[in-house]
Write a protein that holds these residues in place. Structure first.
Motif, PDB file in Angstrom:
ATOM      1  N   VAL A 113       0.830  -1.205   0.000  1.00 11.66           N
ATOM      2  CA  VAL A 113       0.000   0.000   0.000  1.00 11.66           C
ATOM      3  C   VAL A 113       0.862   1.252   0.000  1.00 11.66           C
ATOM      4  N   ALA A 114       1.936   1.242   0.817  1.00 11.16           N
ATOM      5  CA  ALA A 114       2.800   2.417   0.908  1.00 11.16           C
ATOM      6  C   ALA A 114       3.500   2.690  -0.424  1.00 11.16           C
ATOM      7  N   ILE A 115       4.011   1.629  -1.047  1.00 13.41           N
ATOM      8  CA  ILE A 115       4.721   1.829  -2.324  1.00 13.41           C
ATOM      9  C   ILE A 115       3.755   2.304  -3.403  1.00 13.41           C
ATOM     10  N   GLU A 116       2.573   1.684  -3.468  1.00 14.76           N
ATOM     11  CA  GLU A 116       1.586   2.090  -4.468  1.00 14.76           C
ATOM     12  C   GLU A 116       1.189   3.552  -4.283  1.00 14.76           C
ATOM     13  N   HIS A 117       1.157   3.997  -3.037  1.00 16.35           N
ATOM     14  CA  HIS A 117       0.713   5.369  -2.749  1.00 16.35           C
ATOM     15  C   HIS A 117       1.830   6.394  -2.980  1.00 16.35           C
ATOM     16  N   PHE A 118       3.028   6.088  -2.446  1.00 16.04           N
ATOM     17  CA  PHE A 118       4.100   7.084  -2.482  1.00 16.04           C
ATOM     18  C   PHE A 118       5.031   6.924  -3.693  1.00 16.04           C
ATOM     19  N   PHE A 119       5.190   5.689  -4.175  1.00 21.00           N
ATOM     20  CA  PHE A 119       6.093   5.444  -5.307  1.00 21.00           C
ATOM     21  C   PHE A 119       5.380   4.579  -6.344  1.00 21.00           C
ATOM     22  N   PRO A 120       4.356   5.120  -6.993  1.00 23.08           N
ATOM     23  CA  PRO A 120       3.498   4.297  -7.863  1.00 23.08           C
ATOM     24  C   PRO A 120       4.230   3.642  -9.028  1.00 23.08           C
ATOM     25  N   ARG A 121       5.382   4.182  -9.430  1.00 21.23           N
ATOM     26  CA  ARG A 121       6.108   3.589 -10.552  1.00 21.23           C
ATOM     27  C   ARG A 121       7.030   2.446 -10.117  1.00 21.23           C
ATOM     28  N   ALA A 122       7.234   2.279  -8.816  1.00 17.48           N
ATOM     29  CA  ALA A 122       8.107   1.206  -8.324  1.00 17.48           C
ATOM     30  C   ALA A 122       7.387  -0.141  -8.416  1.00 17.48           C
ATOM     31  N   PRO A 123       8.129  -1.235  -8.623  1.00 22.03           N
ATOM     32  CA  PRO A 123       7.514  -2.574  -8.706  1.00 22.03           C
ATOM     33  C   PRO A 123       7.148  -3.107  -7.323  1.00 22.03           C
ATOM     34  N   ALA A 124       6.029  -2.660  -6.801  1.00 27.80           N
ATOM     35  CA  ALA A 124       5.633  -2.991  -5.426  1.00 27.80           C
ATOM     36  C   ALA A 124       5.596  -4.496  -5.154  1.00 27.80           C
ATOM     37  N   PRO A 125       4.986  -5.314  -6.027  1.00 28.08           N
ATOM     38  CA  PRO A 125       4.943  -6.754  -5.718  1.00 28.08           C
ATOM     39  C   PRO A 125       6.336  -7.363  -5.581  1.00 28.08           C
ATOM     40  N   LEU A 126       7.281  -6.956  -6.444  1.00 22.88           N
ATOM     41  CA  LEU A 126       8.629  -7.513  -6.387  1.00 22.88           C
ATOM     42  C   LEU A 126       9.316  -7.137  -5.077  1.00 22.88           C
ATOM     43  N   ILE A 127       9.158  -5.896  -4.663  1.00 23.06           N
ATOM     44  CA  ILE A 127       9.777  -5.442  -3.412  1.00 23.06           C
ATOM     45  C   ILE A 127       9.178  -6.198  -2.230  1.00 23.06           C
ATOM     46  N   ALA A 128       7.855  -6.364  -2.231  1.00 22.19           N
ATOM     47  CA  ALA A 128       7.197  -7.061  -1.127  1.00 22.19           C
ATOM     48  C   ALA A 128       7.648  -8.519  -1.047  1.00 22.19           C
ATOM     49  N   VAL A 129       7.725  -9.166  -2.203  1.00 25.87           N
ATOM     50  CA  VAL A 129       8.153 -10.570  -2.242  1.00 25.87           C
ATOM     51  C   VAL A 129       9.605 -10.693  -1.788  1.00 25.87           C
ATOM     52  N   ALA A 130      10.464  -9.767  -2.246  1.00 25.54           N
ATOM     53  CA  ALA A 130      11.871  -9.794  -1.828  1.00 25.54           C
ATOM     54  C   ALA A 130      11.986  -9.630  -0.322  1.00 25.54           C
ATOM     55  N   CYS A 131      11.199  -8.760   0.265  1.00 24.99           N
ATOM     56  CA  CYS A 131      11.213  -8.577   1.722  1.00 24.99           C
ATOM     57  C   CYS A 131      10.770  -9.854   2.435  1.00 24.99           C
ATOM     58  N   GLY A 132       9.751 -10.521   1.894  1.00 26.91           N
ATOM     59  CA  GLY A 132       9.289 -11.765   2.505  1.00 26.91           C
ATOM     60  C   GLY A 132      10.356 -12.841   2.472  1.00 26.91           C
ATOM     61  N   ILE A 133      11.025 -12.983   1.326  1.00 25.95           N
ATOM     62  CA  ILE A 133      12.089 -13.986   1.198  1.00 25.95           C
ATOM     63  C   ILE A 133      13.255 -13.651   2.128  1.00 25.95           C
ATOM     64  N   ALA A 134      13.607 -12.367   2.181  1.00 29.06           N
ATOM     65  CA  ALA A 134      14.719 -11.951   3.046  1.00 29.06           C
ATOM     66  C   ALA A 134      14.401 -12.216   4.522  1.00 29.06           C
ATOM     67  N   SER A 135      13.157 -11.966   4.907  1.00 23.93           N
ATOM     68  CA  SER A 135      12.793 -12.174   6.316  1.00 23.93           C
ATOM     69  C   SER A 135      12.888 -13.644   6.696  1.00 23.93           C
ATOM     70  N   VAL A 136      12.524 -14.536   5.774  1.00 19.63           N
ATOM     71  CA  VAL A 136      12.650 -15.971   6.052  1.00 19.63           C
ATOM     72  C   VAL A 136      14.121 -16.368   6.134  1.00 19.63           C
ATOM     73  N   SER A 137      14.950 -15.839   5.218  1.00 22.90           N
ATOM     74  CA  SER A 137      16.377 -16.175   5.202  1.00 22.90           C
ATOM     75  C   SER A 137      17.087 -15.686   6.455  1.00 22.90           C
ATOM     76  N   LEU A 138      16.737 -14.472   6.899  1.00 24.94           N
ATOM     77  CA  LEU A 138      17.455 -13.868   8.019  1.00 24.94           C
ATOM     78  C   LEU A 138      16.915 -14.276   9.379  1.00 24.94           C
ATOM     79  N   LEU A 139      15.606 -14.470   9.459  1.00 24.90           N
ATOM     80  CA  LEU A 139      14.971 -14.693  10.771  1.00 24.90           C
ATOM     81  C   LEU A 139      14.491 -16.127  10.976  1.00 24.90           C
ATOM     82  N   GLY A 140      14.570 -16.950   9.938  1.00 29.57           N
ATOM     83  CA  GLY A 140      14.101 -18.334  10.084  1.00 29.57           C
ATOM     84  C   GLY A 140      12.633 -18.418  10.464  1.00 29.57           C
ATOM     85  N   LEU A 141      11.810 -17.641   9.803  1.00 27.51           N
ATOM     86  CA  LEU A 141      10.389 -17.560  10.176  1.00 27.51           C
ATOM     87  C   LEU A 141       9.667 -18.894  10.043  1.00 27.51           C
TER      88      LEU A 141
END
Length: 573
Positions: free
Chosen positions: A203-231
């Motif tokens: 929601v934040a990316i779509e609102h403040f940075f509409p040209r940014a690839p929001a789904p890719l950033i969100a997915v990358a954050c999810g993958i990173a959180s699993v890699s770093l935190l062992g979720l």
């Protein structure tokens, strides 16, 4: 360029790749590459997510964003259209596969999905050969608005358990609502946090940075959180193993054709409807508009080809097409770039995709599915016409209460009923003449001084008069005659483009009844087709040339002449 016979295929279809390659300009290369890569950043995460909506392994989303995209780039007529799958198609496929292989393993699901996709493609290609492109116009815009809103409600409800980390057997709409509410106390806190953060990022990316690839950033954050935190060790479900490499050939299961056929027809209709809508929405001035029958053929072959590599049903997507166009896509080369990025992802990035939390994918699906609900469109519909608003609500309820596949049928039936309603009760206007002119217009409180003629009733029905509405029109005319007691009834038929046999027969009988009451019927302004039909009928013999007039001026002049002693013959048509 010499003769261009090579740009035609059998059946008269052009081969568009030769056209856009021939016309390609070198300054388009950079914007096409940038658009293709950017669109891939949006397409790929959503394709992965929609594969899970359909109940399929996530890699099927990659397969769907690869070969169908390539085939459409070669055959499609829309320059910016980006083809993979959509929320609507995914939920339709989910309903179909759950019914046909309710307890099947992964291999059974993949075979059933490939068979479904192959059938969808075959139906679309056959429809193209039969020139059925006009079928897309049979679903009215308000009904399509309602249908998509209903699909959004179904998808959100389907994905909420993944966002909460709860599990229960799926059932009817109300069962799923109740089970979701009852499961909230048992939700996984870690899963809810991942889902909420993902929604916040999107929601934040779509609102403040509409040209940014929001789904890719969100997915990358999810993958990173699993890699770093062992979720995954804290109750967060992840995608798990994703096979690396080029997809293997998947053979369809022909024993499923009969059970999948009706659903495939419905999915084919929605795929084509979404494809042609997205293609038409992003045409720039100077570009050729998408051609319905060619789009049918292109999407049909895209599905047939994709089925062999295990893809799910595909179609043009509005969001990804919008991104493709807004970033600067100038030709179908942008789609080939997106497909190349997809191929690279399959070959290199599959292990990372396996670390993606299901809650992240669910959040992507929910955020973009809610976009299918467009309150502004509902407000625009109700402001213009309340009847159409009711049809839109009926379509919403049809999808939510009866399921998505029956919902398509409800949407089509509602559209046809709306059409039948509009054509079954056309207006019949009483006309008067504007003072000092030869302008005849419907009676209105805004024009109280318009001129009426004693004993002369001027009526103007509009539209096609046929068996379904002739009785209604007759009742309206009969009521107006009873109210005014005219000596002559004039039917001005300039706005009637067709007079069907049943209606003509009823008009003949009505003329006889009026004559018995001492009332004369005149016809005015018949277009050539209607005039020829009337002249070949008993009504034409009865009226003769004396009671058919070219326009209202001549009819009124004939009436005025009758006010003097002696009768005056009417003008010829």
């Amino acid at each position: 360029m010499g003769h261009d016979s090579s740009t035609h295929s059998a059946g008269g279809f052009r081969i568009p790749v030769l056209e856009w390659v021939r016309d390609y300009q070198k300054e388009w290369l950079k914007p096409d590459i940038i658009a293709g890569v950017t669109a891939a950043a949006v397409v790929l995460p959503k394709a992965l997510a929609y594969a899970t909506v359909a109940g399929l392994p996530v890699q099927v989303g990659l397969y769907t964003a690869f070969l169908p995209m390539v085939i459409y780039a070669f055959l499609g007529s829309s320059r910016p259209l980006s083809v993979s799958t959509s929320a609507t198609i995914a939920i339709l496929a989910a309903a179909t596969l759950a019914r046909v292989v309710p307890h099947g393993g992964t291999a059974d699901l993949l075979r059933a999905s490939a068979t479904l996709t192959l059938l969808v493609g075959a139906i679309l290609a056959l429809a193209a050969l039969l020139r059925f492109g006009f079928v897309a116009d049979f679903i009215s815009d308000p009904v399509l608005t309602g249908f998509k809103a209903g699909v959004a409600v179904v998808i959100v409800l389907d994905q909420l358990p993944k966002l909460l980390g709860i599990h229960f057997p799926k059932g009817s709409f109300f069962h799923n609502v109740l089970a979701t509410v009852m499961g909230i106390p048992h939700a996984s806190v870690a899963t809810v946090v991942v889902g909420a953060i993902t929604v916040g990022i999107l929601v934040a990316i779509e609102h403040f940075f509409p040209r940014a690839p929001a789904p890719l950033i969100a997915v990358a954050c999810g993958i990173a959180s699993v890699s770093l935190l062992g979720l995954q060790f804290h109750g967060v479900d992840i995608v798990g193993h994703v096979p690396t490499g080029f997809p293997s050939v998947t053979m369809p299961d022909l024993s499923l054709v009969a059970s999948l056929g009706p659903a495939a027809a419905g999915i084919a209709l929605m795929s084509f409807t979404e494809t042609i809508a997205a293609g038409r929405a992003f045409v720039e001035s100077g570009e050729p508009a998408p051609q319905a029958n060619r789009e049918l053929l292109a999407i049909g072959f895209a599905n047939v080809g994709g089925a062999l590599l295990g893809s799910m049903p595909a179609g043009g997507g509005t969001t990804q097409t919008a991104v493709n166009r807004l970033v600067g896509a100038r030709s179908q080369l942008a789609e080939l770039v997106t497909a190349a990025v997809t191929l690279g992802t399959m070959l290199l990035l599959a292990p990372f995709i396996g670390l993606m939390p299901h809650a992240t994918l669910a959040a992507v699906v929910i955020v973009y599915s809610i976009g299918l609900i467009k309150p502004s469109e509902f407000r625009a519909i109700v402001a213009v016409r309340r009847t159409e608003f009711v049809w839109a609500l009926v379509a919403v309820c049809g999808v939510v209460l009866f399921g998505t596949l029956p919902g398509i049928l409800v949407a089509i039936v509602v559209s046809l009923l709306a059409l039948a309603h509009q054509t079954s009760d056309p207006p019949v206007y009483v006309l008067r003449r504007k003072p000092g002119t030869n302008v005849f217009r419907p009676v209105s409180a805004e024009h109280p001084d318009d001129e009426a003629f004693p004993d002369l009733l001027l009526l103007r029905p509009e539209g096609r008069i046929f068996f379904a509405n002739a009785t209604h029109i007759g009742e309206k005319i009969r009521t107006l005659i009873e109210q005014t007691h005219p000596r002559i009834v004039v039917l001005h038929l300039r706005a009637v483009f067709d007079l069907e046999y049943t209606a003509l027969k009823m008009l003949t009988e009505a003329e006889k009844e009026l004559r018995q009451q001492g009332i004369t019927l005149w016809l005015v302004g018949l277009n050539p087709g209607v005039l020829a039909m009337v002249q070949r009928s008993p009504l034409g013999e009865t009226l003769g040339r004396d009671r058919m007039f070219f326009n209202l001026d001549r009819a009124v002049a004939a009436w005025q002449a009758q006010q003097a002693p002696g009768a005056v013959r009417g003008s010829t048509p």
